[in-house]
Structure formats: C-alpha cells, structure tokens
Design a protein around this motif. Sequence first.
Motif, PDB file in Angstrom:
ATOM      1  N   ALA A  43       0.896  -1.071   0.087  1.00  0.00           N
ATOM      2  CA  ALA A  43       0.043  -0.061   0.029  1.00  0.00           C
ATOM      3  C   ALA A  43       0.775   1.159  -0.091  1.00  0.00           C
ATOM      4  N   GLY A  44       0.529   2.508  -0.513  1.00  0.00           N
ATOM      5  CA  GLY A  44       1.210   3.606  -0.902  1.00  0.00           C
ATOM      6  C   GLY A  44       1.074   4.156   0.647  1.00  0.00           C
ATOM      7  N   GLY A  45       2.027   5.279   0.825  1.00  0.00           N
ATOM      8  CA  GLY A  45       1.903   5.778   2.223  1.00  0.00           C
ATOM      9  C   GLY A  45       3.290   5.560   2.904  1.00  0.00           C
ATOM     10  N   SER A  46       2.976   5.598   4.359  1.00  0.00           N
ATOM     11  CA  SER A  46       4.300   5.450   5.253  1.00  0.00           C
ATOM     12  C   SER A  46       4.253   4.190   5.748  1.00  0.00           C
ATOM     13  N   GLY A  47       3.707   3.060   5.277  1.00  0.00           N
ATOM     14  CA  GLY A  47       3.916   1.732   5.523  1.00  0.00           C
ATOM     15  C   GLY A  47       2.712   1.429   6.397  1.00  0.00           C
ATOM     16  N   GLN A  48       2.615  -0.135   6.779  1.00  0.00           N
ATOM     17  CA  GLN A  48       1.598  -0.548   7.357  1.00  0.00           C
ATOM     18  C   GLN A  48       1.518  -0.133   8.990  1.00  0.00           C
ATOM     19  N   ASN A  49       0.587  -0.188   9.491  1.00  0.00           N
ATOM     20  CA  ASN A  49       0.444   0.004  10.942  1.00  0.00           C
ATOM     21  C   ASN A  49       0.251  -1.579  11.474  1.00  0.00           C
ATOM     22  N   THR A  50       1.268  -2.518  11.825  1.00  0.00           N
ATOM     23  CA  THR A  50       1.274  -3.670  12.344  1.00  0.00           C
ATOM     24  C   THR A  50      -0.066  -4.090  13.179  1.00  0.00           C
ATOM     25  N   GLU A  51      -0.008  -3.179  14.414  1.00  0.00           N
ATOM     26  CA  GLU A  51      -0.878  -3.543  15.433  1.00  0.00           C
ATOM     27  C   GLU A  51      -2.272  -3.511  14.723  1.00  0.00           C
ATOM     28  N   GLN A  52      -2.820  -2.183  13.794  1.00  0.00           N
ATOM     29  CA  GLN A  52      -3.741  -2.315  13.384  1.00  0.00           C
ATOM     30  C   GLN A  52      -4.187  -3.638  12.411  1.00  0.00           C
ATOM     31  N   LEU A  53      -3.115  -3.921  11.570  1.00  0.00           N
ATOM     32  CA  LEU A  53      -3.383  -5.230  10.952  1.00  0.00           C
ATOM     33  C   LEU A  53      -4.007  -6.294  11.981  1.00  0.00           C
ATOM     34  N   MET A  54      -3.190  -6.563  12.774  1.00  0.00           N
ATOM     35  CA  MET A  54      -3.352  -7.703  13.820  1.00  0.00           C
ATOM     36  C   MET A  54      -4.938  -7.662  14.388  1.00  0.00           C
TER      37      MET A  54
ATOM     38  N   GLU B  21       7.910  -3.233   8.441  1.00  0.00           N
ATOM     39  CA  GLU B  21       8.018  -3.968   6.986  1.00  0.00           C
ATOM     40  C   GLU B  21       6.674  -4.202   6.647  1.00  0.00           C
ATOM     41  N   CYS B  22       6.433  -4.092   5.153  1.00  0.00           N
ATOM     42  CA  CYS B  22       5.033  -4.106   4.810  1.00  0.00           C
ATOM     43  C   CYS B  22       4.833  -5.600   4.666  1.00  0.00           C
ATOM     44  N   TRP B  23       3.648  -6.216   4.709  1.00  0.00           N
ATOM     45  CA  TRP B  23       3.407  -7.516   5.025  1.00  0.00           C
ATOM     46  C   TRP B  23       2.607  -8.008   3.693  1.00  0.00           C
ATOM     47  N   PRO B  24       3.014  -8.723   2.676  1.00  0.00           N
ATOM     48  CA  PRO B  24       2.154  -8.975   1.515  1.00  0.00           C
ATOM     49  C   PRO B  24       0.926  -9.700   2.074  1.00  0.00           C
ATOM     50  N   ALA B  25      -0.199  -9.185   1.172  1.00  0.00           N
ATOM     51  CA  ALA B  25      -1.677  -9.890   1.461  1.00  0.00           C
ATOM     52  C   ALA B  25      -1.600 -11.538   1.682  1.00  0.00           C
ATOM     53  N   ALA B  26      -0.911 -12.185   1.070  1.00  0.00           N
ATOM     54  CA  ALA B  26      -0.759 -13.504   1.269  1.00  0.00           C
ATOM     55  C   ALA B  26      -0.553 -14.077   2.698  1.00  0.00           C
ATOM     56  N   LEU B  27       0.617 -13.533   3.274  1.00  0.00           N
ATOM     57  CA  LEU B  27       0.978 -13.658   4.493  1.00  0.00           C
ATOM     58  C   LEU B  27      -0.222 -13.136   5.353  1.00  0.00           C
ATOM     59  N   LEU B  28      -0.792 -12.148   5.150  1.00  0.00           N
ATOM     60  CA  LEU B  28      -1.913 -11.923   6.171  1.00  0.00           C
ATOM     61  C   LEU B  28      -3.208 -12.715   6.149  1.00  0.00           C
ATOM     62  N   VAL B  29      -3.406 -13.303   4.861  1.00  0.00           N
ATOM     63  CA  VAL B  29      -4.382 -14.385   4.576  1.00  0.00           C
ATOM     64  C   VAL B  29      -3.861 -15.803   5.672  1.00  0.00           C
ATOM     65  N   GLN B  30      -2.774 -15.923   5.383  1.00  0.00           N
ATOM     66  CA  GLN B  30      -2.167 -17.298   6.224  1.00  0.00           C
ATOM     67  C   GLN B  30      -2.211 -17.132   7.586  1.00  0.00           C
ATOM     68  N   ILE B  31      -2.046 -15.935   8.029  1.00  0.00           N
ATOM     69  CA  ILE B  31      -1.799 -15.708   9.640  1.00  0.00           C
ATOM     70  C   ILE B  31      -3.433 -15.685  10.141  1.00  0.00           C
ATOM     71  N   THR B  32      -4.246 -15.205   9.280  1.00  0.00           N
ATOM     72  CA  THR B  32      -5.960 -15.118   9.708  1.00  0.00           C
ATOM     73  C   THR B  32      -6.253 -16.479   9.726  1.00  0.00           C
ATOM     74  N   SER B  33      -5.832 -17.326   8.714  1.00  0.00           N
ATOM     75  CA  SER B  33      -6.049 -18.639   8.518  1.00  0.00           C
ATOM     76  C   SER B  33      -5.655 -19.546   9.832  1.00  0.00           C
ATOM     77  N   ARG B  34      -4.333 -19.156   9.850  1.00  0.00           N
ATOM     78  CA  ARG B  34      -3.576 -20.012  11.141  1.00  0.00           C
ATOM     79  C   ARG B  34      -4.475 -19.739  12.482  1.00  0.00           C
ATOM     80  N   ALA B  35      -4.869 -18.544  12.613  1.00  0.00           N
ATOM     81  CA  ALA B  35      -5.554 -17.907  13.983  1.00  0.00           C
ATOM     82  C   ALA B  35      -6.905 -18.646  14.050  1.00  0.00           C
TER      83      ALA B  35
END
Length: 128
Positions: free
Chosen positions: A59-70, A109-123
Amino acid sequence: MRMRETVHAAPVGGYSFTPCCDRTMQELPRYDRISRLQHEVTCNKLSDEELWLLAGGSAGGSGQNTEQLMYEMAVSVRSLYGPGLSLQEAFQHVQTAVWELAPSRRPDECWPAALLVQITSRAGELAR
C-alpha cells in the motif's frame, strides 16, 4: 491522490455477502457505502488497487500499522467464530500465528496480502 467513492449493493435475502463483489460488511473498505438502490451501486468488482494489494503489492503511504493489521485480523477471526470467542482470545490467536509464520518480520515492514491471509487462517485454526 483522491479515492473515488464506492457504493456496494446491500446484501439481500438473508445473505451476508454483497452481490457486487461477494464481500461481508466487515471486509468492505472503511469509507465505502452500501445501498439497496441498484442505480446507486458503483462497485462491480475489486478495484485495481485492491487487486494490487491481493497480489502482494504494498500500500502507498508511510507503511503498514502492524498493530492495526493484527487487530483487524482478530476481528475477522472473531466474526467467523461468533460470541463464543472473545476479541482478546482472537487477538491472542493472531499473535501466536504471527509468531509462528512471521517471527523475523520487522513491525515497519510491509506484509504481503498472502501472509496476512495465512496468519488469519492459522489464527482461525487455533481458535477451534
């Protein structure tokens, strides 16, 4: 860069998914709207930006907010399992999944969408 307003078709017939792009209300971008009037609907598919993100682009901008993603992943996991799973428990499952699947990633670090899907699936697996 000004984002265009997207109006999604409201779910009908007791379904949870929008008929225009097959997403739940929680999956829709925060500032998009929904309508029951077909002539107001502007969404027919995922936007080019959403396709880019799903393909692993950043995503454009100043990077991802990891806490918000989690937190958003925890909300998704909780919505899948209902009130029997607290938001705190869902968040703990997401933290465990991050530890298992992405232990060496930096928070900025920007996390790719595929990793976010894997994390959500594992959770989700951990929540069972």
